[in-house]
Design an enzyme around this catalytic site. Structure first.
Site, PDB file in Angstrom:
ATOM      1  N   PHE A   8      -8.348  -6.763 -17.047  1.00 41.65           N
ATOM      2  CA  PHE A   8      -8.257  -7.004 -18.483  1.00 41.65           C
ATOM      3  C   PHE A   8      -8.937  -8.335 -18.814  1.00 41.65           C
ATOM      4  O   PHE A   8      -8.355  -9.240 -19.381  1.00 41.65           O
ATOM      5  CB  PHE A   8      -6.772  -7.014 -18.885  1.00 41.65           C
ATOM      6  N   ALA A  10     -13.244  -9.880 -19.594  1.00 39.56           N
ATOM      7  CA  ALA A  10     -14.266  -9.722 -20.649  1.00 39.56           C
ATOM      8  C   ALA A  10     -14.513  -8.242 -20.961  1.00 39.56           C
ATOM      9  O   ALA A  10     -14.516  -7.828 -22.126  1.00 39.56           O
ATOM     10  CB  ALA A  10     -15.556 -10.401 -20.195  1.00 39.56           C
ATOM     11  N   THR A  95     -12.053  -4.398 -12.552  1.00 38.47           N
ATOM     12  CA  THR A  95     -11.658  -5.638 -11.874  1.00 38.47           C
ATOM     13  C   THR A  95     -12.921  -6.263 -11.269  1.00 38.47           C
ATOM     14  O   THR A  95     -13.975  -5.625 -11.201  1.00 38.47           O
ATOM     15  CB  THR A  95     -10.588  -5.362 -10.783  1.00 38.47           C
ATOM     16  N   VAL A 151     -24.919  -0.251 -13.416  1.00 41.22           N
ATOM     17  CA  VAL A 151     -26.353  -0.573 -13.361  1.00 41.22           C
ATOM     18  C   VAL A 151     -26.855  -0.673 -14.804  1.00 41.22           C
ATOM     19  O   VAL A 151     -26.793   0.307 -15.543  1.00 41.22           O
ATOM     20  CB  VAL A 151     -27.151   0.534 -12.626  1.00 41.22           C
ATOM     21  N   GLY A 153     -25.532  -2.535 -17.276  1.00 39.27           N
ATOM     22  CA  GLY A 153     -24.511  -2.819 -18.302  1.00 39.27           C
ATOM     23  C   GLY A 153     -24.466  -1.692 -19.323  1.00 39.27           C
ATOM     24  O   GLY A 153     -24.254  -0.533 -18.980  1.00 39.27           O
ATOM     25  N   GLY A 206     -23.846 -18.947 -19.605  1.00 36.52           N
ATOM     26  CA  GLY A 206     -22.905 -17.908 -19.164  1.00 36.52           C
ATOM     27  C   GLY A 206     -23.587 -16.740 -18.474  1.00 36.52           C
ATOM     28  O   GLY A 206     -22.944 -15.732 -18.181  1.00 36.52           O
ATOM     29  N   ASP A 220     -26.834  -8.860  -5.744  1.00 37.83           N
ATOM     30  CA  ASP A 220     -26.403  -8.082  -6.921  1.00 37.83           C
ATOM     31  C   ASP A 220     -27.427  -6.979  -7.224  1.00 37.83           C
ATOM     32  O   ASP A 220     -27.061  -5.813  -7.423  1.00 37.83           O
ATOM     33  CB  ASP A 220     -26.252  -9.027  -8.126  1.00 37.83           C
ATOM     34  N   LYS A 224     -27.012  -2.714  -6.894  1.00 37.76           N
ATOM     35  CA  LYS A 224     -27.365  -1.738  -7.940  1.00 37.76           C
ATOM     36  C   LYS A 224     -28.410  -0.748  -7.417  1.00 37.76           C
ATOM     37  O   LYS A 224     -28.401   0.433  -7.786  1.00 37.76           O
ATOM     38  CB  LYS A 224     -27.866  -2.466  -9.185  1.00 37.76           C
TER      39      LYS A 224
HETATM   40  N1  LIG Z   1     -19.169  -8.849 -17.758  1.00 36.20           N
HETATM   41  C1  LIG Z   1     -20.263  -8.136 -17.651  1.00 36.20           C
HETATM   42  O1  LIG Z   1     -21.268  -8.381 -18.323  1.00 36.20           O
HETATM   43  C2  LIG Z   1     -20.334  -6.968 -16.705  1.00 36.20           C
HETATM   44  C3  LIG Z   1     -21.439  -6.079 -16.734  1.00 36.20           C
HETATM   45  C4  LIG Z   1     -21.462  -4.973 -15.870  1.00 36.20           C
HETATM   46  C5  LIG Z   1     -20.417  -4.805 -14.962  1.00 36.20           C
HETATM   47  N2  LIG Z   1     -19.383  -5.710 -14.934  1.00 36.20           N
HETATM   48  C6  LIG Z   1     -18.313  -5.504 -13.973  1.00 36.20           C
HETATM   49  O2  LIG Z   1     -17.090  -5.297 -14.667  1.00 36.20           O
HETATM   50  C7  LIG Z   1     -16.000  -5.804 -13.901  1.00 36.20           C
HETATM   51  C8  LIG Z   1     -15.177  -6.717 -14.781  1.00 36.20           C
HETATM   52  O3  LIG Z   1     -15.993  -7.783 -15.231  1.00 36.20           O
HETATM   53  P1  LIG Z   1     -15.433  -8.874 -16.262  1.00 36.20           P
HETATM   54  O4  LIG Z   1     -16.607  -9.625 -16.736  1.00 36.20           O
HETATM   55  O5  LIG Z   1     -14.510  -8.245 -17.220  1.00 36.20           O
HETATM   56  O6  LIG Z   1     -14.586  -9.784 -15.261  1.00 36.20           O
HETATM   57  P2  LIG Z   1     -13.445 -10.838 -15.659  1.00 36.20           P
HETATM   58  O7  LIG Z   1     -13.619 -11.321 -17.053  1.00 36.20           O
HETATM   59  O8  LIG Z   1     -13.397 -11.820 -14.547  1.00 36.20           O
HETATM   60  O9  LIG Z   1     -12.090  -9.961 -15.633  1.00 36.20           O
HETATM   61  C9  LIG Z   1     -11.604  -9.401 -14.466  1.00 36.20           C
HETATM   62  C10 LIG Z   1     -10.211  -8.838 -14.736  1.00 36.20           C
HETATM   63  O10 LIG Z   1      -9.731  -8.237 -13.540  1.00 36.20           O
HETATM   64  C11 LIG Z   1      -8.424  -8.783 -13.261  1.00 36.20           C
HETATM   65  N3  LIG Z   1      -8.168  -8.767 -11.827  1.00 36.20           N
HETATM   66  C12 LIG Z   1      -8.637  -9.596 -10.863  1.00 36.20           C
HETATM   67  N4  LIG Z   1      -8.147  -9.247  -9.662  1.00 36.20           N
HETATM   68  C13 LIG Z   1      -7.348  -8.184  -9.881  1.00 36.20           C
HETATM   69  C14 LIG Z   1      -6.534  -7.385  -9.049  1.00 36.20           C
HETATM   70  N5  LIG Z   1      -6.462  -7.607  -7.737  1.00 36.20           N
HETATM   71  N6  LIG Z   1      -5.821  -6.396  -9.622  1.00 36.20           N
HETATM   72  C15 LIG Z   1      -5.874  -6.150 -10.950  1.00 36.20           C
HETATM   73  N7  LIG Z   1      -6.624  -6.876 -11.796  1.00 36.20           N
HETATM   74  C16 LIG Z   1      -7.345  -7.871 -11.253  1.00 36.20           C
HETATM   75  C17 LIG Z   1      -8.435 -10.174 -13.828  1.00 36.20           C
HETATM   76  O11 LIG Z   1      -7.088 -10.578 -14.012  1.00 36.20           O
HETATM   77  P3  LIG Z   1      -6.705 -11.970 -14.735  1.00 36.20           P
HETATM   78  O12 LIG Z   1      -6.967 -11.712 -16.206  1.00 36.20           O
HETATM   79  O13 LIG Z   1      -5.259 -12.103 -14.422  1.00 36.20           O
HETATM   80  O14 LIG Z   1      -7.571 -13.018 -14.137  1.00 36.20           O
HETATM   81  C18 LIG Z   1      -9.190  -9.926 -15.136  1.00 36.20           C
HETATM   82  O15 LIG Z   1      -8.306  -9.414 -16.109  1.00 36.20           O
HETATM   83  C19 LIG Z   1     -16.627  -6.498 -12.672  1.00 36.20           C
HETATM   84  O16 LIG Z   1     -16.564  -5.643 -11.572  1.00 36.20           O
HETATM   85  C20 LIG Z   1     -18.062  -6.738 -13.109  1.00 36.20           C
HETATM   86  O17 LIG Z   1     -18.957  -6.776 -12.023  1.00 36.20           O
HETATM   87  C21 LIG Z   1     -19.304  -6.773 -15.782  1.00 36.20           C
END
Ligand SMILES: NC(=O)c1ccc[n+]([C@@H]2O[C@H](COP(=O)([O-])OP(=O)(O)OC[C@H]3O[C@@H](n4cnc5c(N)ncnc54)[C@H](OP(=O)(O)O)[C@@H]3O)[C@@H](O)[C@H]2O)c1
Length: 338
Positions: A8, A10, A95, A151, A153, A206, A220, A224
């Site tokens: 939960f 970004a 996650t 892959v 986004g 960022g 990374d 992909k």
């Molecule tokens: N952001 C992007 O632009 C983007 C693009 C493509 C793919 N992704 C992928 O999407 C996923 C999430 O990215 P994000 O940017 O949302 O990351 P983020 O902001 O770091 O959020 C990660 C979430 O996962 C939770 N978490 C961490 N360890 C966990 C566990 N063991 N069990 C359950 N929840 C856990 C964190 O909990 P807390 O809130 O308690 O810390 C947080 O709520 C990643 O795999 C990333 O590679 C992201």
């Protein structure tokens, strides 16, 4: 359709906002009525088979730092038993990606499949190490698995590539799959910035993590590429099969009408390497953009360009995948909208 959201941050929060903003539209256009039955973060979970109120979940996360603090439905467990026990139809895995350890996400995907739940994942870690086995497991359990956000986004590189393949054959893939390195190389080449200052700027904006290793060392992009190879070309590739060179030690000398890019490529072999490409190539995209060129046997080269990351953008990929499951998976439609 009952949804369990793992992660939960970004992406997870953006997904909840997106679904709530489109709730009426989803019902009217697709007959889909989402019901959030669980959210899990790193410290706890909120679970209710009757349904959780999204506003309350967002509020408790903001105020208390964990959804586990939600009155009546909050708990401190986060293990995969929760996934088995929760009466969700679909699990969203958002996650963090770990390049070195696919757990606990891999165990969670397996638990979801074993208990008959569809999965949408934006976490590429488990896919990079175990995609063929995961596809087999979801087929065996007759559930659907989608991962288009892993892959590109929100840019639909995987579904687009599959569409391009219908009636034609992909003979080569070349792509820019990492926005951070594209930003750094663009700054160095176009503005004469040093590697260190371009990286610092990427971190300020960022684009790059405080530990940028996975991006600048090419891991990374290679992850992909593994997903592209498996999903689009049916090649059972793993990270070890890819020749990887990053941009950490790159020295840029201007060279004619060309630009240096970190190119992920599937041709005779699989590689991620810095390469010079012609300045007028459609792959020559600036800033943090991503791009992919498919060379098709009959139709020639086709290219898709877009933002490769961002919470709201990636959330649209999750919703796209979810709708795809809802509209195409007969078992799900027969069960009806809960
Ligand atoms: N952001 C992007 O632009 C983007 C693009 C493509 C793919 N992704 C992928 O999407 C996923 C999430 O990215 P994000 O940017 O949302 O990351 P983020 O902001 O770091 O959020 C990660 C979430 O996962 C939770 N978490 C961490 N360890 C966990 C566990 N063991 N069990 C359950 N929840 C856990 C964190 O909990 P807390 O809130 O308690 O810390 C947080 O709520 C990643 O795999 C990333 O590679 C992201």
């Amino acid at each position: 359709m009952r949804v369990l959201l793992l992660g939960f941050g970004a992406v997870g929060k953006a997904f909840l906002h997106l679904v709530e903003g489109q709730r009426e539209d989803l019902r009217r256009r697709y007959g889909l009525t989402p019901r959030l039955v669980g959210v899990v973060d790193s410290k706890g979970a909120a679970i209710s088979n009757q349904g959780l109120e999204p506003d309350k979940i967002l509020e408790v996360k903001e105020k208390e730092g964990t959804v586990g603090a939600l009155p009546h439905h909050g708990q401190t467990r986060t293990d995969e038993g929760l996934i088995e026990e929760c009466r969700a139809d679909i699990v969203i895995e958002a996650t963090p990606t770990s390049m070195t350890n696919p757990e606990p996400a891999l165990r969670r995907l397996q638990a979801a499949f074993r208990t008959g739940k569809h999965v949408v994942s934006v976490n590429k870690g488990p896919l990079a190490v175990a995609l063929p086995a995961l596809l087999e497991l979801c087929d065996y359990n007759q559930v659907a698995f989608r991962f288009s956000g892993t892959v590109g986004g929100g840019t639909p590189m995987l579904p687009w590539a599959m569409e391009c393949m219908r009636g034609d054959e992909v003979v080569r893939i070349q792509a820019i799959l990492n926005g951070t390195t594209n930003y750094i190389l663009s700054e160095m080449e176009e503005k004469g910035a040093s590697y260190a200052s371009a990286l610092a700027e990427a971190q300020k904006l960022g684009y790059a993590e405080s530990d940028p290793a996975a991006d600048v060392d090419g891991i990374d992009a290679a992850t992909k590429l593994v997903i592209l190879a498996n999903h689009v070309l049916g090649k059972p590739a793993r990270l070890d099969d890819i020749h990887i060179e990053g941009i950490r030690d790159i020295q840029l000398e201007p060279e004619g009408n060309t630009r240096m890019k970190l190119i992920a490529e599937i041709g005779k072999d699989l590689r991620v390497t810095p390469q010079r490409i012609p300045a007028d190539s459609p792959l020559n995209v600036g800033g943090s953009l991503n791009a992919i060129t498919l060379t098709l046997k009959t139709s020639g080269e086709v290219t898709l360009v877009g933002r490769g990351a961002g919470g709201p953008e990636t959330a649209t990929a999750i919703l796209r995948d979810w709708l795809d499951i809802w509209l195409t998976h007969p078992n799900q439609r027969e069960r009806g909208s809960h």
